[in-house]
Write a protein that holds these residues in place. Structure first.
Motif, PDB file in Angstrom:
ATOM      1  N   PRO A 503       0.824  -1.213   0.000  1.00  0.00           N
ATOM      2  CA  PRO A 503       0.000   0.000   0.000  1.00  0.00           C
ATOM      3  C   PRO A 503       0.857   1.261   0.000  1.00  0.00           C
ATOM      4  CG  PRO A 503       0.128  -0.896   2.213  1.00  0.00           C
ATOM      5  CD  PRO A 503       0.842  -1.876   1.313  1.00  0.00           C
ATOM      6  N   VAL A 504       0.182   2.386  -0.150  1.00  0.00           N
ATOM      7  CA  VAL A 504       0.893   3.667  -0.186  1.00  0.00           C
ATOM      8  C   VAL A 504       1.727   3.869   1.066  1.00  0.00           C
ATOM      9  CG1 VAL A 504       0.573   6.168  -0.189  1.00  0.00           C
ATOM     10  CG2 VAL A 504      -0.794   4.740  -1.719  1.00  0.00           C
ATOM     11  N   ARG A 505       1.217   3.431   2.213  1.00  0.00           N
ATOM     12  CA  ARG A 505       1.936   3.616   3.473  1.00  0.00           C
ATOM     13  C   ARG A 505       3.334   3.002   3.426  1.00  0.00           C
ATOM     14  NH1 ARG A 505       2.414   4.402   8.707  1.00  0.00           N
ATOM     15  NH2 ARG A 505       3.109   2.735  10.101  1.00  0.00           N
ATOM     16  N   GLY A 506       3.474   1.867   2.750  1.00  0.00           N
ATOM     17  CA  GLY A 506       4.787   1.232   2.650  1.00  0.00           C
ATOM     18  C   GLY A 506       5.793   2.118   1.938  1.00  0.00           C
ATOM     19  N   PHE A 507       5.343   2.757   0.874  1.00  0.00           N
ATOM     20  CA  PHE A 507       6.243   3.627   0.118  1.00  0.00           C
ATOM     21  C   PHE A 507       6.543   4.915   0.886  1.00  0.00           C
ATOM     22  CE2 PHE A 507       4.385   0.823  -3.047  1.00  0.00           C
ATOM     23  CZ  PHE A 507       5.523   0.394  -3.712  1.00  0.00           C
ATOM     24  N   GLU A 508       5.588   5.366   1.681  1.00  0.00           N
ATOM     25  CA  GLU A 508       5.848   6.540   2.524  1.00  0.00           C
ATOM     26  C   GLU A 508       6.921   6.225   3.565  1.00  0.00           C
ATOM     27  OE1 GLU A 508       1.977   7.324   4.039  1.00  0.00           O
ATOM     28  OE2 GLU A 508       1.377   8.611   2.346  1.00  0.00           O
ATOM     29  N   LEU A 509       6.872   5.029   4.144  1.00  0.00           N
ATOM     30  CA  LEU A 509       7.898   4.616   5.095  1.00  0.00           C
ATOM     31  C   LEU A 509       9.260   4.526   4.401  1.00  0.00           C
ATOM     32  CD1 LEU A 509       6.024   1.820   7.104  1.00  0.00           C
ATOM     33  CD2 LEU A 509       6.666   4.089   7.931  1.00  0.00           C
ATOM     34  N   ALA A 510       9.280   4.016   3.172  1.00  0.00           N
ATOM     35  CA  ALA A 510      10.534   3.924   2.427  1.00  0.00           C
ATOM     36  C   ALA A 510      11.129   5.307   2.189  1.00  0.00           C
ATOM     37  CB  ALA A 510      10.305   3.200   1.099  1.00  0.00           C
ATOM     38  N   GLU A 511      10.285   6.270   1.813  1.00  0.00           N
ATOM     39  CA  GLU A 511      10.779   7.635   1.604  1.00  0.00           C
ATOM     40  C   GLU A 511      11.328   8.229   2.892  1.00  0.00           C
ATOM     41  OE1 GLU A 511       8.555  10.386  -0.956  1.00  0.00           O
ATOM     42  OE2 GLU A 511       7.147   8.742  -1.303  1.00  0.00           O
ATOM     43  N   ARG A 512      10.674   7.952   4.017  1.00  0.00           N
ATOM     44  CA  ARG A 512      11.172   8.448   5.303  1.00  0.00           C
ATOM     45  C   ARG A 512      12.526   7.813   5.632  1.00  0.00           C
ATOM     46  NH1 ARG A 512       6.653   7.285   9.518  1.00  0.00           N
ATOM     47  NH2 ARG A 512       8.257   8.098  10.942  1.00  0.00           N
ATOM     48  N   PHE A 513      12.671   6.522   5.324  1.00  0.00           N
ATOM     49  CA  PHE A 513      13.955   5.864   5.568  1.00  0.00           C
ATOM     50  C   PHE A 513      15.057   6.491   4.717  1.00  0.00           C
ATOM     51  CE2 PHE A 513      17.235   2.687   4.898  1.00  0.00           C
ATOM     52  CZ  PHE A 513      17.439   2.201   6.186  1.00  0.00           C
ATOM     53  N   GLU A 514      14.727   6.812   3.457  1.00  0.00           N
ATOM     54  CA  GLU A 514      15.718   7.452   2.579  1.00  0.00           C
ATOM     55  C   GLU A 514      16.187   8.781   3.155  1.00  0.00           C
ATOM     56  OE1 GLU A 514      13.501   7.750  -1.042  1.00  0.00           O
ATOM     57  OE2 GLU A 514      13.162   5.579  -1.084  1.00  0.00           O
ATOM     58  N   LEU A 515      15.271   9.558   3.703  1.00  0.00           N
ATOM     59  CA  LEU A 515      15.641  10.844   4.295  1.00  0.00           C
ATOM     60  C   LEU A 515      16.520  10.638   5.522  1.00  0.00           C
ATOM     61  CD1 LEU A 515      12.193  12.616   3.926  1.00  0.00           C
ATOM     62  CD2 LEU A 515      14.346  13.466   2.946  1.00  0.00           C
ATOM     63  N   CYS A 516      16.184   9.653   6.359  1.00  0.00           N
ATOM     64  CA  CYS A 516      17.022   9.360   7.521  1.00  0.00           C
ATOM     65  C   CYS A 516      18.405   8.889   7.085  1.00  0.00           C
ATOM     66  CB  CYS A 516      16.353   8.303   8.404  1.00  0.00           C
ATOM     67  SG  CYS A 516      14.966   8.924   9.376  1.00  0.00           S
ATOM     68  N   PHE A 517      18.453   8.087   6.041  1.00  0.00           N
ATOM     69  CA  PHE A 517      19.745   7.609   5.533  1.00  0.00           C
ATOM     70  C   PHE A 517      20.592   8.778   5.056  1.00  0.00           C
ATOM     71  CE2 PHE A 517      22.800   6.127   2.502  1.00  0.00           C
ATOM     72  CZ  PHE A 517      23.162   4.855   2.900  1.00  0.00           C
TER      73      PHE A 517
END
Length: 610
Positions: A503-517
């Motif tokens: 779902p969209v939520r999964g991709f939102e979490l991925a984007e947040r991880f990219e920013l933290c990285f």
């Protein structure tokens, strides 16, 4: 002197190849030169391949940097390749995509080919051969397991090409960069009718060994950007393959390609960085030279300074991600399934955001034609759009990242990371260790060291602030990043998504991880650098990265902290005008051999080595 004969391959001893190439290209931007705005704009309008510009790069010796030293080339540090491709992309992205495809097309052989095969390919590239990589098909896009190009065994006699019968290739690959101009093509083909992960093999096809009736070059496809690039296709017609064409083992093709993508994606982010450099430089020069009715330059207006500053912070965040990602090829090789996916999903997206922000700033000047110097910006905007889909789109890469959420969350919770590898990946001015291809994995068993070590990095900044060697503002930003990353990993740990139904939520979490990285990468680069070796060290670029990341993560950032964007704008505008690189964090990461670097706080020493 003709362009093809220009000297360039005889490099100065000890000279930095990226600086040499930048100087060479800067000298070829005048009227009538192959890298002039007018010449590149004319090629773009005519959708014509940049032959002369590519010959300049050949004469410089750029193909040598596509070939590992063990196979006769000059490639012993992937960050050098990144800086070289970034330098070309800074001038023209079409040229970079056209020439750099050989680097991307050859990586599979460096990873899985035998020594003789790799040595032969290395010499061919050094001698001027062009290599392409044919993965996608007209009806299947990025779904490699749906591929219909087949490699079949027959008992036929010698073909018209003189190549022994045996393995023959049939089918069509489409939307492939440089395949019609290539001398050799890396082809993924189905070798088991049932398909599946073990049903495909990889072949290095030498087009010179095929007869004209055994393959067809498909027409160039008109594209929105990089209009001069030779993006087309190739169809094989029962084409016999020579002995030695198989790369790796039969059935290993998908695995080799996925491992190769861990490396080639860093080449793609280099092109994004160059496009970001180009766009930011154009906007800065426009703002500095354009006057308002009151006689002030646009650069003096607070809104313009804020836009330029945030765009600079965006590029710095992209650069931090890229620098650590490309060094991780050497230092954190086993984690590249995570690192490369993060870099390829986020860096082109950051640069797209940067370009859109600056397009808004330029207004109608950004759309002006090639007769206006600001017409360059419209070309950069168009050209960069395609980088996001090279070597897997952001959607594909985020999906690969989502698949590893449980491992990433577990590693973060346990405080597990590779301390030695992390130090090597984030010490930007030291030579990396050798690239060990046998350490590449399809899934990272150790998580992501860059992010998992955030608690210790934040504590280290706190310790430096207590000693007067870092600002309180920086320590506060690092602590907030740490807290944000902790909440993110809790969310990731609780996320369970069905494959192919994320779902969209999964991709939102991925984007947040990219920013933290990206923010963590910037923090580690600063900590491993020399800037904080004394009181009053400059942390402007790092604060800019952290403010940008925290803002995009949805965290509240005080207006006083946002003022760092104005400081970044001042630094950008203070650089000499010209086509060279804008404000770069690599300018700030000066080496300090033998210099004192304060250690981490005593209570974090053990954790950092775990």
């Amino acid at each position: 002197m003709t362009t093809a004969a220009r000297p360039g391959s005889a490099h100065l001893a000890g000279a930095d190849p990226a600086e040499e190439l930048t100087a060479l290209l800067d000298g070829l931007t005048g009227p009538g030169e192959p890298f002039s705005v007018e010449a590149l704009a004319a090629l773009d309008r005519a959708e014509t391949f940049p032959d002369e510009a590519c010959r300049v790069l050949d004469a410089f010796g750029l193909p040598r940097y596509y070939v590992p030293v063990e196979h006769g080339g000059a490639l012993d540090d992937f960050s050098v390749v990144m800086q070289l491709l970034r330098g070309v992309s800074r001038v023209d992205l079409t040229v970079a995509a056209a020439h750099g495809k050989t680097y991307l097309g050859a990586v599979s052989t460096w990873i899985a080919g035998d020594s003789g095969q790799a040595a032969r390919l290395g010499q061919r590239i050094i001698d001027g051969a062009v290599v392409s990589c044919a993965l996608t098909e007209r009806h299947h896009g990025s779904d490699l397991l749906a591929g219909e190009v087949v490699g079949t065994r027959t008992e036929g006699t010698a073909g018209s090409s003189g190549v022994s019968g045996g393995l023959r290739l049939s089918g069509e690959k489409w939307l492939i960069n440089n395949v019609t101009r290539a001398d050799l093509v890396t082809v993924l083909a189905r070798t088991d009718e049932a398909g599946g992960p073990l049903g495909f093999s990889l072949f290095l096809v030498d087009k010179e060994q095929l007869a004209p009736d055994q393959y067809t070059d498909l027409p160039k496809v008109p594209t929105y950007g990089i209009r001069g690039a030779a993006i087309g296709g190739i169809a094989f017609h029962d084409a016999p393959l020579a002995d030695g064409a198989l790369v790796g083992r039969t059935g290993q093709g998908v695995e080799i390609i996925l491992k190769s993508l861990h490396v080639t994606r860093t080449g793609c982010v280099a092109m994004s960085l160059g496009a970001g450099d180009h766009a930011l430089g154009l906007a800065a020069r426009f703002a500095a030279r354009t006057r308002t009715q009151s006689g002030r330059s646009l650069a003096e207006l607070p809104l313009v300074r804020a836009e330029l500053g945030e765009a600079t912070a965006t590029l710095l965040l992209a650069e931090a991600t890229s620098v650590v990602a490309v060094r991780s090829v050497h230092a954190l090789t086993g984690e590249m399934s995570v690192v490369s996916a993060v870099a390829k999903a986020s860096v082109p997206a950051y640069v797209d955001d940067l370009i859109a922000r600056l397009f808004h700033l330029l207004g109608p000047h950004g759309l002006a034609g090639p007769g206006d110097p600001h017409g360059e910006f419209a070309k950069v905007e168009r050209d960069h759009r395609i980088i996001g889909i090279f070597d897997g789109s952001s959607l594909v890469n985020r999906n690969a990242l989502i698949d590893q959420f449980p491992r990433l969350a577990r590693a973060y919770r346990k405080g597990r990371w590779d301390a030695a590898g992390l130090a090597a990946a984030t010490t930007a001015r030291t030579a990396p260790g050798p690239f060990r291809t046998d350490s590449l994995n399809l899934i990272s068993s150790s998580g992501a060291s860059v992010v998992a070590s955030l608690p210790v990095a934040a504590a280290e900044v706190r310790h430096l602030a207590d000693e007067g060697l870092a600002s309180e503002g920086l320590a506060d930003l690092a602590a907030r990043l740490h807290a944000t990353a902790g909440r993110l990993h809790e969310d990731m740990a609780g996320a369970r998504f069905a494959p192919r139904a994320v779902p969209v939520r999964g991709f939102e979490l991925a984007e947040r991880f990219e920013l933290c990285f990206g923010a963590a990468a910037a923090l580690h680069l600063w900590l491993r650098g020399a800037e904080h070796a004394g009181a009053g060290a400059d942390d402007t670029w790092l604060r800019g990265c952290l403010v940008k990341a925290l803002t995009d993560l949805g965290e509240h950032v005080e207006e006083t902290e946002r003022r760092v964007h104005g400081e970044l704008a001042d630094a950008l505008l203070a650089r000499p005008a010209g086509p060279g690189a804008p404000y770069s964090l690599l300018d700030r990461l000066a080496a300090a051999p033998g210099g004192h670097r304060p250690g981490p706080a005593p209570d974090t020493q053990e954790a950092s080595a775990s």
